[in-house]
Design an enzyme around this catalytic site. Structure first.
Site, PDB file in Angstrom:
ATOM      1  N   ILE A   1      40.540  36.973  36.795  1.00 51.65           N
ATOM      2  CA  ILE A   1      41.829  36.530  37.348  1.00 51.65           C
ATOM      3  C   ILE A   1      41.902  35.000  37.390  1.00 51.65           C
ATOM      4  O   ILE A   1      42.881  34.392  36.938  1.00 51.65           O
ATOM      5  CB  ILE A   1      42.065  37.150  38.748  1.00 51.65           C
TER       6      ILE A   1
ATOM      7  N   ASP B   1      33.424  26.833  40.581  1.00 48.24           N
ATOM      8  CA  ASP B   1      32.894  28.194  40.758  1.00 48.24           C
ATOM      9  C   ASP B   1      31.374  28.129  40.853  1.00 48.24           C
ATOM     10  O   ASP B   1      30.767  27.150  40.399  1.00 48.24           O
ATOM     11  CB  ASP B   1      33.328  29.059  39.555  1.00 48.24           C
TER      12      ASP B   1
ATOM     13  N   ASP C   1      30.059  25.548  45.167  1.00 47.15           N
ATOM     14  CA  ASP C   1      29.986  26.658  46.118  1.00 47.15           C
ATOM     15  C   ASP C   1      30.955  26.320  47.253  1.00 47.15           C
ATOM     16  O   ASP C   1      30.748  25.326  47.967  1.00 47.15           O
ATOM     17  CB  ASP C   1      28.544  26.784  46.644  1.00 47.15           C
ATOM     18  N   VAL C   2      31.991  27.140  47.419  1.00 49.52           N
ATOM     19  CA  VAL C   2      33.039  26.789  48.392  1.00 49.52           C
ATOM     20  C   VAL C   2      32.561  26.912  49.841  1.00 49.52           C
ATOM     21  O   VAL C   2      33.289  26.534  50.752  1.00 49.52           O
ATOM     22  CB  VAL C   2      34.332  27.624  48.196  1.00 49.52           C
TER      23      VAL C   2
ATOM     24  N   TYR D   1      36.955  42.332  54.402  1.00 53.29           N
ATOM     25  CA  TYR D   1      37.787  41.745  53.338  1.00 53.29           C
ATOM     26  C   TYR D   1      39.264  41.705  53.726  1.00 53.29           C
ATOM     27  O   TYR D   1      39.890  40.626  53.626  1.00 53.29           O
ATOM     28  CB  TYR D   1      37.557  42.521  52.035  1.00 53.29           C
TER      29      TYR D   1
ATOM     30  N   LYS E   1      41.735  38.305  54.219  1.00 52.72           N
ATOM     31  CA  LYS E   1      42.961  38.078  53.451  1.00 52.72           C
ATOM     32  C   LYS E   1      44.166  37.912  54.379  1.00 52.72           C
ATOM     33  O   LYS E   1      45.086  37.139  54.086  1.00 52.72           O
ATOM     34  CB  LYS E   1      43.173  39.213  52.442  1.00 52.72           C
TER      35      LYS E   1
HETATM   36  N1  LIG Z   1      40.837  42.395  41.713  1.00 55.54           N
HETATM   37  C1  LIG Z   1      41.842  42.861  42.421  1.00 55.54           C
HETATM   38  O1  LIG Z   1      42.323  43.976  42.219  1.00 55.54           O
HETATM   39  C2  LIG Z   1      42.419  42.005  43.520  1.00 55.54           C
HETATM   40  C3  LIG Z   1      43.410  42.534  44.346  1.00 55.54           C
HETATM   41  C4  LIG Z   1      43.967  41.739  45.333  1.00 55.54           C
HETATM   42  C5  LIG Z   1      43.531  40.437  45.484  1.00 55.54           C
HETATM   43  N2  LIG Z   1      42.559  39.947  44.675  1.00 55.54           N
HETATM   44  C6  LIG Z   1      42.150  38.555  44.873  1.00 55.54           C
HETATM   45  O2  LIG Z   1      42.185  37.898  43.635  1.00 55.54           O
HETATM   46  C7  LIG Z   1      41.145  36.920  43.577  1.00 55.54           C
HETATM   47  C8  LIG Z   1      40.261  37.178  42.361  1.00 55.54           C
HETATM   48  O3  LIG Z   1      39.725  38.477  42.502  1.00 55.54           O
HETATM   49  P1  LIG Z   1      38.660  39.030  41.495  1.00 55.54           P
HETATM   50  O4  LIG Z   1      38.648  40.503  41.676  1.00 55.54           O
HETATM   51  O5  LIG Z   1      38.874  38.452  40.144  1.00 55.54           O
HETATM   52  O6  LIG Z   1      37.333  38.466  42.142  1.00 55.54           O
HETATM   53  P2  LIG Z   1      35.914  38.185  41.438  1.00 55.54           P
HETATM   54  O7  LIG Z   1      34.888  38.477  42.453  1.00 55.54           O
HETATM   55  O8  LIG Z   1      35.812  38.835  40.116  1.00 55.54           O
HETATM   56  O9  LIG Z   1      36.022  36.636  41.181  1.00 55.54           O
HETATM   57  C9  LIG Z   1      35.989  35.730  42.222  1.00 55.54           C
HETATM   58  C10 LIG Z   1      35.418  34.436  41.708  1.00 55.54           C
HETATM   59  O10 LIG Z   1      35.009  33.687  42.845  1.00 55.54           O
HETATM   60  C11 LIG Z   1      33.736  33.149  42.556  1.00 55.54           C
HETATM   61  N3  LIG Z   1      33.011  32.904  43.793  1.00 55.54           N
HETATM   62  C12 LIG Z   1      32.442  33.812  44.634  1.00 55.54           C
HETATM   63  N4  LIG Z   1      31.824  33.173  45.632  1.00 55.54           N
HETATM   64  C13 LIG Z   1      32.029  31.858  45.444  1.00 55.54           C
HETATM   65  C14 LIG Z   1      31.617  30.687  46.140  1.00 55.54           C
HETATM   66  N5  LIG Z   1      30.879  30.763  47.247  1.00 55.54           N
HETATM   67  N6  LIG Z   1      32.009  29.482  45.665  1.00 55.54           N
HETATM   68  C15 LIG Z   1      32.763  29.399  44.524  1.00 55.54           C
HETATM   69  N7  LIG Z   1      33.151  30.466  43.814  1.00 55.54           N
HETATM   70  C16 LIG Z   1      32.782  31.679  44.268  1.00 55.54           C
HETATM   71  C17 LIG Z   1      33.044  34.181  41.679  1.00 55.54           C
HETATM   72  O11 LIG Z   1      31.951  33.633  40.958  1.00 55.54           O
HETATM   73  C18 LIG Z   1      34.190  34.628  40.812  1.00 55.54           C
HETATM   74  O12 LIG Z   1      34.307  33.791  39.676  1.00 55.54           O
HETATM   75  C19 LIG Z   1      40.376  37.044  44.889  1.00 55.54           C
HETATM   76  O13 LIG Z   1      40.865  36.070  45.800  1.00 55.54           O
HETATM   77  C20 LIG Z   1      40.711  38.431  45.363  1.00 55.54           C
HETATM   78  O14 LIG Z   1      40.620  38.549  46.752  1.00 55.54           O
HETATM   79  C21 LIG Z   1      41.990  40.699  43.700  1.00 55.54           C
END
Ligand SMILES: NC(=O)c1ccc[n+]([C@@H]2O[C@H](COP(=O)([O-])OP(=O)(O)OC[C@H]3O[C@@H](n4cnc5c(N)ncnc54)[C@H](O)[C@@H]3O)[C@@H](O)[C@H]2O)c1
Length: 260
Positions: free
Chosen positions: A18, A37, A60-61, A149, A153
């Site tokens: 995403i 990231d 790292d956030v 989670y 959010k």
């Molecule tokens: N996948 C879904 O269906 C869905 C649904 C609703 C909301 N979301 C939101 O969309 C966003 C992306 O979701 P996703 O499923 O692609 O998540 P994901 O876990 O695949 O990706 C999240 C990214 O954040 C990075 N990350 C994790 N911890 C970190 C840290 N401490 N510092 C920096 N980077 C860090 C990971 O390496 C990854 O690249 C998220 O905010 C998630 O809550 C996703």
């Protein structure tokens, strides 16, 4: 979209599906993007793919020093910061069984990471600056076995409103997107890569009958950062194929059932 060319955008969590779609979409509009990231391999590969207008900065956030260094590197590489997109998140969640450390980890990444990134960018955001935070449909409903989670959010959505108010006087807009189920690393992993299976499971609770694509979420993010959204702040844009608008009756017809 209007107003994105040459803008400098930081995308936290930009290394996977995403976040990467968001980065790609900004680059396609002529913006310059920093991917922040912890995934060095994925982030480096994406930055290489996107070329000169993209940098990967290992960040790292949960660490303020990393965030500060990322903002400094962005200023050095591209001369400013115009947009911040807080995608980074973790799905740390064992429902009722989540110990304190899981709650702290989930909030540290999903909420405090986004807040601290905004604080670090704030001195550099000019009138016209934009921020997009990532909420979720999970923020507004009860989901079995999920406690941490969804709470993070919901906090992100409230933080979005608070920040929108306090930054409005300086012409900075802060909004959120809330995706429904979207093709992503976690769904890929859980389903064994079977997107059709995910679509079939998701169909009853997404009006449009399927999961979203990362590019569809990215389009909404770009819209909120563009001049087309110049009078929009403090809002949460559902990008969920109708998930949040669909009540418990789903697409069923209980009245018809009663009458039969
Ligand atoms: N996948 C879904 O269906 C869905 C649904 C609703 C909301 N979301 C939101 O969309 C966003 C992306 O979701 P996703 O499923 O692609 O998540 P994901 O876990 O695949 O990706 C999240 C990214 O954040 C990075 N990350 C994790 N911890 C970190 C840290 N401490 N510092 C920096 N980077 C860090 C990971 O390496 C990854 O690249 C998220 O905010 C998630 O809550 C996703």
């Amino acid at each position: 979209m209007k107003g994105l060319k040459d803008k400098v955008v930081i995308v936290s969590g930009g290394a996977t599906l995403i976040g990467a779609a968001v980065a790609r979409a900004f680059v396609a509009e002529g913006a310059r993007v920093v991917i922040a990231d912890i995934d060095t391999r994925g982030g480096t590969a994406l930055a290489t793919e996107l070329g000169e207008c993209c940098r990967f900065i290992a960040t790292d956030v949960t660490r303020d020093a990393d965030i500060e260094a990322c903002v400094a590197a962005t200023l050095k590489a591209f001369g400013g910061v115009d947009c911040l997109v807080n995608v980074a998140a973790a799905y740390v969640d064992n429902g009722f069984d989540s110990p304190r450390e899981d709650w702290e980890k989930a909030f540290a990444i999903n909420v405090f990471g986004a807040v601290m990134f905004l604080r670090a960018c704030r001195p550099h955001l000019k009138n016209g600056g934009t921020v997009v935070n990532f909420g979720s449909t999970s923020a507004g409903v009860a989901q079995a076995g999920r406690w941490t989670y969804p709470a993070t959010k919901a906090a992100v959505l409230q933080f979005t409103r608070s920040a929108a108010l306090d930054l409005a006087a300086d012409g900075i807009r802060v909004n959120a997107v809330s995706p429904g189920w979207t093709w992503s690393g976690i769904l890929d992993q859980i389903s064994g890569g079977d997107r059709d299976k995910v679509n079939a499971v998701a169909k009853p609770f997404h009006m449009l009958g399927r999961i979203g694509d990362p590019a569809e979420v990215a389009d909404a993010v770009l819209f909120l950062c563009s001049d087309h959204a110049r009078f929009i702040t403090g809002t949460n844009l559902a990008v969920d194929g109708g998930y949040a608008a669909l009540g418990p009756e789903q697409g069923l017809s209980p009245i018809t059932e009663l009458m039969s």
